[in-house]
Design a protein around this motif. Structure first.
Motif, PDB file in Angstrom:
ATOM      1  N   SER A  37       1.746   5.219  -6.538  1.00 35.02           N
ATOM      2  CA  SER A  37       2.834   4.468  -5.892  1.00 35.02           C
ATOM      3  C   SER A  37       2.298   3.422  -4.919  1.00 35.02           C
ATOM      4  O   SER A  37       1.158   3.467  -4.481  1.00 35.02           O
ATOM      5  CB  SER A  37       3.762   5.423  -5.142  1.00 35.02           C
ATOM      6  OG  SER A  37       3.099   6.011  -4.044  1.00 35.02           O
ATOM      7  N   THR A  38       3.176   2.473  -4.588  1.00 37.22           N
ATOM      8  CA  THR A  38       2.913   1.490  -3.531  1.00 37.22           C
ATOM      9  C   THR A  38       3.954   1.723  -2.451  1.00 37.22           C
ATOM     10  O   THR A  38       5.152   1.743  -2.749  1.00 37.22           O
ATOM     11  CB  THR A  38       3.020   0.046  -4.069  1.00 37.22           C
ATOM     12  OG1 THR A  38       2.025  -0.135  -5.082  1.00 37.22           O
ATOM     13  CG2 THR A  38       2.802  -0.968  -2.960  1.00 37.22           C
ATOM     14  N   VAL A  39       3.483   1.940  -1.228  1.00 33.65           N
ATOM     15  CA  VAL A  39       4.401   2.213  -0.117  1.00 33.65           C
ATOM     16  C   VAL A  39       4.432   1.011   0.814  1.00 33.65           C
ATOM     17  O   VAL A  39       3.444   0.302   0.975  1.00 33.65           O
ATOM     18  CB  VAL A  39       4.008   3.501   0.643  1.00 33.65           C
ATOM     19  CG1 VAL A  39       4.140   4.723  -0.265  1.00 33.65           C
ATOM     20  CG2 VAL A  39       2.598   3.430   1.196  1.00 33.65           C
ATOM     21  N   ASP A  40       5.608   0.778   1.414  1.00 40.28           N
ATOM     22  CA  ASP A  40       5.768  -0.364   2.317  1.00 40.28           C
ATOM     23  C   ASP A  40       5.076  -0.138   3.654  1.00 40.28           C
ATOM     24  O   ASP A  40       4.562  -1.067   4.256  1.00 40.28           O
ATOM     25  CB  ASP A  40       7.253  -0.638   2.566  1.00 40.28           C
ATOM     26  CG  ASP A  40       7.954  -1.150   1.312  1.00 40.28           C
ATOM     27  OD1 ASP A  40       7.280  -1.791   0.478  1.00 40.28           O
ATOM     28  OD2 ASP A  40       9.153  -0.894   1.157  1.00 40.28           O
ATOM     29  N   GLY A  93      -4.007  -1.532   1.595  1.00 39.78           N
ATOM     30  CA  GLY A  93      -5.107  -1.312   0.662  1.00 39.78           C
ATOM     31  C   GLY A  93      -4.831  -0.107  -0.221  1.00 39.78           C
ATOM     32  O   GLY A  93      -3.772   0.518  -0.152  1.00 39.78           O
ATOM     33  N   THR A  94      -5.795   0.221  -1.056  1.00 34.48           N
ATOM     34  CA  THR A  94      -5.679   1.341  -1.980  1.00 34.48           C
ATOM     35  C   THR A  94      -6.456   2.534  -1.434  1.00 34.48           C
ATOM     36  O   THR A  94      -7.564   2.380  -0.926  1.00 34.48           O
ATOM     37  CB  THR A  94      -6.216   0.941  -3.368  1.00 34.48           C
ATOM     38  OG1 THR A  94      -5.452  -0.178  -3.838  1.00 34.48           O
ATOM     39  CG2 THR A  94      -6.087   2.073  -4.361  1.00 34.48           C
ATOM     40  N   GLU A 112      -7.942  14.166  -7.797  1.00 33.52           N
ATOM     41  CA  GLU A 112      -7.561  13.152  -6.830  1.00 33.52           C
ATOM     42  C   GLU A 112      -6.329  12.414  -7.311  1.00 33.52           C
ATOM     43  O   GLU A 112      -5.969  12.475  -8.489  1.00 33.52           O
ATOM     44  CB  GLU A 112      -8.701  12.174  -6.575  1.00 33.52           C
ATOM     45  CG  GLU A 112      -9.103  11.355  -7.782  1.00 33.52           C
ATOM     46  CD  GLU A 112     -10.291  10.471  -7.496  1.00 33.52           C
ATOM     47  OE1 GLU A 112     -10.186   9.261  -7.805  1.00 33.52           O
ATOM     48  OE2 GLU A 112     -11.327  10.955  -7.008  1.00 33.52           O
ATOM     49  N   LEU A 113      -5.688  11.752  -6.366  1.00 33.89           N
ATOM     50  CA  LEU A 113      -4.578  10.872  -6.675  1.00 33.89           C
ATOM     51  C   LEU A 113      -4.799   9.605  -5.873  1.00 33.89           C
ATOM     52  O   LEU A 113      -5.639   9.572  -4.974  1.00 33.89           O
ATOM     53  CB  LEU A 113      -3.234  11.528  -6.338  1.00 33.89           C
ATOM     54  CG  LEU A 113      -2.972  11.875  -4.862  1.00 33.89           C
ATOM     55  CD1 LEU A 113      -2.227  10.752  -4.172  1.00 33.89           C
ATOM     56  CD2 LEU A 113      -2.143  13.138  -4.796  1.00 33.89           C
ATOM     57  N   SER A 114      -4.067   8.570  -6.209  1.00 33.60           N
ATOM     58  CA  SER A 114      -4.221   7.326  -5.453  1.00 33.60           C
ATOM     59  C   SER A 114      -2.860   6.744  -5.117  1.00 33.60           C
ATOM     60  O   SER A 114      -1.864   7.034  -5.779  1.00 33.60           O
ATOM     61  CB  SER A 114      -5.047   6.317  -6.251  1.00 33.60           C
ATOM     62  OG  SER A 114      -4.355   5.930  -7.415  1.00 33.60           O
ATOM     63  N   PHE A 115      -2.841   5.952  -4.071  1.00 39.29           N
ATOM     64  CA  PHE A 115      -1.641   5.220  -3.673  1.00 39.29           C
ATOM     65  C   PHE A 115      -2.090   3.952  -2.969  1.00 39.29           C
ATOM     66  O   PHE A 115      -3.249   3.816  -2.574  1.00 39.29           O
ATOM     67  CB  PHE A 115      -0.720   6.075  -2.777  1.00 39.29           C
ATOM     68  CG  PHE A 115      -1.298   6.399  -1.435  1.00 39.29           C
ATOM     69  CD1 PHE A 115      -1.040   5.591  -0.330  1.00 39.29           C
ATOM     70  CD2 PHE A 115      -2.101   7.523  -1.261  1.00 39.29           C
ATOM     71  CE1 PHE A 115      -1.564   5.896   0.916  1.00 39.29           C
ATOM     72  CE2 PHE A 115      -2.627   7.835  -0.026  1.00 39.29           C
ATOM     73  CZ  PHE A 115      -2.358   7.023   1.071  1.00 39.29           C
ATOM     74  N   THR A 116      -1.181   3.017  -2.844  1.00 37.70           N
ATOM     75  CA  THR A 116      -1.483   1.744  -2.201  1.00 37.70           C
ATOM     76  C   THR A 116      -0.516   1.523  -1.048  1.00 37.70           C
ATOM     77  O   THR A 116       0.681   1.759  -1.188  1.00 37.70           O
ATOM     78  CB  THR A 116      -1.350   0.578  -3.212  1.00 37.70           C
ATOM     79  OG1 THR A 116      -2.253   0.829  -4.292  1.00 37.70           O
ATOM     80  CG2 THR A 116      -1.674  -0.758  -2.578  1.00 37.70           C
ATOM     81  N   GLU A 143      12.054   6.734  -8.840  1.00 33.86           N
ATOM     82  CA  GLU A 143      11.238   7.859  -8.398  1.00 33.86           C
ATOM     83  C   GLU A 143       9.954   7.853  -9.222  1.00 33.86           C
ATOM     84  O   GLU A 143      10.003   7.880 -10.445  1.00 33.86           O
ATOM     85  CB  GLU A 143      11.997   9.161  -8.643  1.00 33.86           C
ATOM     86  CG  GLU A 143      11.334  10.373  -8.073  1.00 33.86           C
ATOM     87  CD  GLU A 143      11.972  10.791  -6.776  1.00 33.86           C
ATOM     88  OE1 GLU A 143      11.224  10.952  -5.820  1.00 33.86           O
ATOM     89  OE2 GLU A 143      13.179  10.951  -6.729  1.00 33.86           O
ATOM     90  N   PRO A 144       8.771   7.751  -8.587  1.00 34.50           N
ATOM     91  CA  PRO A 144       7.538   7.756  -9.362  1.00 34.50           C
ATOM     92  C   PRO A 144       7.339   9.109 -10.039  1.00 34.50           C
ATOM     93  O   PRO A 144       7.757  10.141  -9.536  1.00 34.50           O
ATOM     94  CB  PRO A 144       6.435   7.500  -8.334  1.00 34.50           C
ATOM     95  CG  PRO A 144       7.096   7.370  -7.018  1.00 34.50           C
ATOM     96  CD  PRO A 144       8.550   7.586  -7.178  1.00 34.50           C
TER      97      PRO A 144
END
Length: 182
Positions: A37-40, A93-94, A112-116, A143-144
């Motif tokens: 996901s990308t969060v604000d 950033g990521t 692991e997981l990633s988000f930005t 919803e991701p």
């Protein structure tokens, strides 16, 4: 002699069937922020929810660009959830969240997981979609999807079964040879 073969067959069958119910490992069910996901705004807390209870020694770390570690405090495990507070606000950033747990079945699992985190002046992917479609950004964000459960391989289980089956077969051959001689 026939009873010996039946007992051996029942033993091998039990070995083959027993791991079927115990082979599923604990995996990640959901997370906040969600995987991919990308969060604000930067999250103040990371929440990981697993599909079974996890051990109290489970932990995670947050890594930014160039694998820079970000300080996480107050990591708590409560049944199937693990939470931790970020000590500093993450810049845009990521990020990767690398988690290491011990599942209910006793197996260590890591992934692991990633988000930005949106950079200053960057539109979120939902806002970009709305702008390109010529609509207002009043749409509800989707919803991701949850990360798929992590599973370990069954290589060790299969090896144990193969060794046990070979041992039972060898024992049966030895017993049969001794009975033929005697």
């Amino acid at each position: 002699m026939r009873n010996g073969y039946l007992i051996g067959f029942a033993f091998v069958l039990a070995l083959l069937l027993a791991p079927v119910s115990a082979s599923a490992h604990t995996g990640l069910k959901s997370s906040v922020p969600a995987n991919g996901s990308t969060v604000d705004r930067p999250p103040g807390e990371i929440v990981l929810e697993f599909n079974t209870d996890i051990g109290s020694m489970s932990t995670f770390e947050v890594l930014g660009e160039n694998d820079k570690a970000w300080s996480v405090s107050s990591i708590r495990v409560d049944q199937n959830k693990m939470t931790g507070k970020l000590d500093a606000s993450l810049p845009g950033g990521t990020y990767k969240v690398k988690w290491h747990i011990v599942g209910r079945d006793g197996h260590p699992v890591e992934s692991e997981l990633s988000f930005t985190v949106k950079r200053e002046g960057q539109q979120s992917s939902a806002a970009q979609d709305a702008a390109s479609a010529g609509t207002q950004a009043a749409q509800q964000p989707k919803e991701p999807a949850a990360a798929p459960p992590e599973t370990g391989g069954n290589g060790r289980t299969i090896a144990v079964i193969a060794i046990a089956a070979a041992a039972v077969l060898a024992l049966g051959i030895v017993v049969r040879l001794r009975r033929k001689r005697g």
